[in-house]
Scaffold this motif. Structure first.
Motif, PDB file in Angstrom:
ATOM      1  N   SER A   1      -4.186  36.605  41.468  1.00 26.67           N
ATOM      2  CA  SER A   1      -3.556  35.330  41.159  1.00 26.67           C
ATOM      3  C   SER A   1      -2.658  34.905  42.307  1.00 26.67           C
ATOM      4  O   SER A   1      -2.301  35.717  43.172  1.00 26.67           O
ATOM      5  CB  SER A   1      -2.744  35.427  39.866  1.00 26.67           C
ATOM      6  OG  SER A   1      -1.700  36.379  40.013  1.00 26.67           O
TER       7      SER A   1
ATOM      8  N   ARG B   1       0.323  31.401  43.380  1.00 24.84           N
ATOM      9  CA  ARG B   1       0.956  30.140  43.018  1.00 24.84           C
ATOM     10  C   ARG B   1       1.146  29.298  44.265  1.00 24.84           C
ATOM     11  O   ARG B   1       1.782  29.732  45.227  1.00 24.84           O
ATOM     12  CB  ARG B   1       2.301  30.369  42.337  1.00 24.84           C
ATOM     13  CG  ARG B   1       2.907  29.084  41.791  1.00 24.84           C
ATOM     14  CD  ARG B   1       4.209  29.300  41.053  1.00 24.84           C
ATOM     15  NE  ARG B   1       5.337  29.472  41.969  1.00 24.84           N
ATOM     16  CZ  ARG B   1       6.597  29.315  41.613  1.00 24.84           C
ATOM     17  NH1 ARG B   1       6.911  28.984  40.363  1.00 24.84           N
ATOM     18  NH2 ARG B   1       7.560  29.519  42.497  1.00 24.84           N
TER      19      ARG B   1
ATOM     20  N   SER C   1       2.691  25.811  45.948  1.00 24.06           N
ATOM     21  CA  SER C   1       3.815  24.885  45.761  1.00 24.06           C
ATOM     22  C   SER C   1       3.610  23.681  46.665  1.00 24.06           C
ATOM     23  O   SER C   1       3.005  23.776  47.728  1.00 24.06           O
ATOM     24  CB  SER C   1       5.140  25.567  46.122  1.00 24.06           C
ATOM     25  OG  SER C   1       5.371  26.707  45.346  1.00 24.06           O
TER      26      SER C   1
ATOM     27  N   TYR D   1       3.641  22.687  41.217  1.00 20.69           N
ATOM     28  CA  TYR D   1       3.078  24.017  41.373  1.00 20.69           C
ATOM     29  C   TYR D   1       1.665  24.069  40.822  1.00 20.69           C
ATOM     30  O   TYR D   1       1.314  23.334  39.899  1.00 20.69           O
ATOM     31  CB  TYR D   1       3.934  25.050  40.629  1.00 20.69           C
ATOM     32  CG  TYR D   1       5.378  25.071  41.040  1.00 20.69           C
ATOM     33  CD1 TYR D   1       6.344  24.379  40.289  1.00 20.69           C
ATOM     34  CD2 TYR D   1       5.791  25.761  42.169  1.00 20.69           C
ATOM     35  CE1 TYR D   1       7.672  24.395  40.665  1.00 20.69           C
ATOM     36  CE2 TYR D   1       7.131  25.771  42.545  1.00 20.69           C
ATOM     37  CZ  TYR D   1       8.054  25.081  41.784  1.00 20.69           C
ATOM     38  OH  TYR D   1       9.380  25.088  42.168  1.00 20.69           O
TER      39      TYR D   1
ATOM     40  N   GLN E   1      -0.481  27.277  39.537  1.00 23.58           N
ATOM     41  CA  GLN E   1      -0.630  28.704  39.290  1.00 23.58           C
ATOM     42  C   GLN E   1      -2.087  28.974  38.957  1.00 23.58           C
ATOM     43  O   GLN E   1      -2.636  28.335  38.049  1.00 23.58           O
ATOM     44  CB  GLN E   1       0.265  29.145  38.132  1.00 23.58           C
ATOM     45  CG  GLN E   1       0.144  30.606  37.748  1.00 23.58           C
ATOM     46  CD  GLN E   1       0.879  31.525  38.700  1.00 23.58           C
ATOM     47  OE1 GLN E   1       2.010  31.267  39.087  1.00 23.58           O
ATOM     48  NE2 GLN E   1       0.217  32.601  39.093  1.00 23.58           N
TER      49      GLN E   1
ATOM     50  N   LYS F   1      -5.048  32.078  38.236  1.00 26.74           N
ATOM     51  CA  LYS F   1      -5.303  33.473  37.931  1.00 26.74           C
ATOM     52  C   LYS F   1      -6.802  33.708  37.866  1.00 26.74           C
ATOM     53  O   LYS F   1      -7.594  32.762  37.903  1.00 26.74           O
ATOM     54  CB  LYS F   1      -4.645  33.861  36.610  1.00 26.74           C
ATOM     55  CG  LYS F   1      -5.179  33.107  35.403  1.00 26.74           C
ATOM     56  CD  LYS F   1      -4.464  33.525  34.127  1.00 26.74           C
ATOM     57  CE  LYS F   1      -5.031  32.784  32.930  1.00 26.74           C
ATOM     58  NZ  LYS F   1      -4.365  33.179  31.664  1.00 26.74           N
TER      59      LYS F   1
END
Length: 121
Positions: free
Chosen positions: A16, A18, A20, A79, A81, A83
């Protein structure tokens, strides 16, 4: 208006990360924010978008259930995110700002420079 994306890198399949995107130059909460991606040799495609208030989100089928878009108005940052990453998620990821929530690219009038995500198998 400036959009500065970061957070890309090399990650193994199943992992995963993230992303930004920091925005400046316009009233952040007044605009839709979106993420698009472009893999080598392919057209840029929509990934996810979030309304100015953050109350509505929209995802591409290819990432639904694996991606979460969010925004922090105090930081003027959006953001993404992700996974359960797959090799097919490898692409340059771009953030964008606009007025139309959804995958319609002309609905976004400002774009960031992109951040590369590489998913190894």
């Amino acid at each position: 208006v400036q959009l500065q994306a970061c957070g890309g890198g090399l990650v193994q399949a199943g992992g995963s990360l993230r992303l930004s995107c920091a925005a400046s130059g316009r009233t952040f909460s007044s605009y839709v924010m979106g993420w698009f991606r472009q893999a080598p040799g392919k057209e840029r495609e929509f990934v996810a978008a979030i309304s100015g208030s953050g109350g509505s989100t929209y995802y591409a089928d290819s990432v639904k259930g694996r991606a979460t878009i969010s925004r922090d108005s105090a930081k003027n940052t959006v953001y993404l995110q992700m996974k359960s990453l797959k090799p097919e998620d490898t692409a340059v990821y771009y953030c964008a700002s606009g007025r139309l929530l959804g995958p319609y690219r002309p609905g976004y009038d400002y774009w960031g420079q992109g951040t590369l995500v590489t998913v190894s198998s």
